[in-house]
Scaffold this motif. Structure first.
Motif, short mmCIF file in Angstrom:
data_model
loop_
_atom_site.label_atom_id
_atom_site.label_comp_id
_atom_site.label_asym_id
_atom_site.label_seq_id
_atom_site.Cartn_x
_atom_site.Cartn_y
_atom_site.Cartn_z
N TYR A 40 -52.84 -19.90 22.42
CA TYR A 40 -51.86 -20.65 23.21
C TYR A 40 -50.47 -20.19 22.79
N PRO A 41 -49.64 -19.76 23.72
CA PRO A 41 -48.30 -19.29 23.34
C PRO A 41 -47.45 -20.41 22.75
N THR A 42 -46.64 -20.08 21.76
CA THR A 42 -45.77 -21.08 21.13
C THR A 42 -44.80 -21.66 22.14
N ILE A 43 -44.31 -20.82 23.02
CA ILE A 43 -43.47 -21.27 24.14
C ILE A 43 -43.96 -20.54 25.37
N SER A 44 -43.89 -21.19 26.52
CA SER A 44 -44.40 -20.59 27.74
C SER A 44 -43.38 -20.74 28.87
N THR A 45 -43.59 -19.98 29.92
CA THR A 45 -42.71 -20.09 31.09
C THR A 45 -42.87 -21.46 31.74
N ASP A 46 -44.03 -22.08 31.59
CA ASP A 46 -44.22 -23.44 32.12
C ASP A 46 -43.27 -24.42 31.43
N ASN A 98 -57.13 -15.34 24.72
CA ASN A 98 -58.41 -15.99 25.01
C ASN A 98 -58.64 -16.31 26.47
N SER A 99 -57.65 -16.01 27.34
CA SER A 99 -57.81 -16.33 28.76
C SER A 99 -56.80 -15.56 29.59
N ASN A 100 -57.05 -15.50 30.88
CA ASN A 100 -56.10 -14.85 31.79
C ASN A 100 -54.80 -15.65 31.88
N TRP A 101 -54.91 -16.98 31.73
CA TRP A 101 -53.70 -17.82 31.75
C TRP A 101 -52.79 -17.44 30.57
N THR A 102 -53.39 -17.35 29.40
CA THR A 102 -52.60 -16.97 28.22
C THR A 102 -52.06 -15.56 28.37
N LYS A 103 -52.86 -14.66 28.92
CA LYS A 103 -52.42 -13.28 29.11
C LYS A 103 -51.17 -13.23 29.98
N GLY A 104 -51.16 -14.02 31.06
CA GLY A 104 -50.00 -14.02 31.95
C GLY A 104 -48.73 -14.44 31.24
N ILE A 117 -52.23 -5.86 26.47
CA ILE A 117 -52.74 -7.18 26.09
C ILE A 117 -54.16 -7.31 26.64
N HIS A 118 -55.10 -7.62 25.78
CA HIS A 118 -56.50 -7.61 26.15
C HIS A 118 -57.07 -9.03 26.12
N VAL A 119 -57.82 -9.38 27.17
CA VAL A 119 -58.47 -10.69 27.24
C VAL A 119 -59.83 -10.59 26.54
N VAL A 120 -60.02 -11.44 25.53
CA VAL A 120 -61.30 -11.54 24.83
C VAL A 120 -61.71 -13.01 24.90
N PHE A 121 -62.62 -13.31 25.82
CA PHE A 121 -63.03 -14.70 25.99
C PHE A 121 -63.80 -15.19 24.77
N PRO A 122 -63.56 -16.44 24.35
CA PRO A 122 -64.32 -16.99 23.22
C PRO A 122 -65.81 -17.01 23.54
#
Length: 230
Positions: A40-46, A98-104, A117-122
């Motif tokens: 989970y990013p420490t800060i996000s565009t959201d 861990n997800s496409n959301w986090t990747k974005g 940046i590589h997505v590696v699903f848990p």
């Protein structure tokens, strides 16, 4: 970070806790190769959008949203923090999420990230879920909300939305025994206090008979609810 790296300096520094600013110490001072797995990013565009739109939420109180000057000061702080976070994160030699959301979000912030940046699903064992019957036993009118009782999950909004849902269909939904089941874990006293507040809100909204809180239960209990929820 400096105490750890100064005591024993590794060739490879791997971060899975989201502490991107430790990369400055690991890369520049210790000369390590850096691998990171971001949940989970420490800060996000959201988060930036919430502040800019002056929407009250768990990390943007109504006292802040009501004051345009404080809002602008917070926006400046967030932008500076986001830039610094992006520069620090970009020091990683290998970045996994861990997800496409986090990747974005990481892509929008860590613009100079090396190697992509590589997505590696848990890893998730889906065999148990595949064995759940879709018809036996009969499904119940349950709405499941699964997640820790953390502020960012916004359970308050879930309860208010569910209350509006019941009001919209008046007694039709209540007579159909539609229930909202909130399943999750509590990390400590703050989360338990949050659950007590949520129970109070459910009572205030008049939906306490249609809401259940399932806390700190084993996976078998979650599996059972998944097997009977419609």
């Amino acid at each position: 970070a400096w105490n750890a790296l100064h005591t024993i300096t590794p060739h490879v520094f791997i971060d899975t806790t989201g502490c991107a600013f430790t990369f400055i110490v690991a890369k520049i001072l210790a000369g390590c190769k850096i691998g990171t797995y971001v949940h989970y990013p420490t800060i996000s565009t959201d988060m930036l959008s919430l502040v800019w739109e002056r929407r009250p939420t768990y990390n943007n109180t109504s006292e802040i949203t009501a004051n345009p000057i404080i809002t602008y000061v917070k926006m400046i702080y967030y932008y500076i923090f986001a830039i610094c976070y992006g520069l620090a994160g970009s020091l990683a030699d290998l970045t996994m999420v861990n997800s496409n959301w986090t990747k974005g979000h990481i892509q929008s912030l860590w613009k100079l990230a090396r190697g992509g940046i590589h997505v590696v699903f848990p890893p998730v064992n889906t065999k148990i879920l595949e064995d759940i019957s879709l018809s036996d036993p009969p499904r119940e009118n349950l709405i499941l909300s699964i997640g820790q009782f953390r502020p960012e999950k916004d359970h308050i909004l879930q309860l208010k939305s569910f209350a509006l849902f019941l009001q919209k269909y008046d007694g039709e939904m209540k007579n159909s025994n539609v229930n909202l089941i909130l399943i999750g874990s509590c990390r400590g006293n703050d989360d338990y206090e949050r659950v007590d507040q949520l129970k109070g809100l459910a009572k205030e909204l008049g939906i306490q008979d249609h809401v259940a809180f399932v806390l700190n239960q084993p996976y078998s209990v979650l599996q059972d609810y998944l097997g009977k929820a419609s």
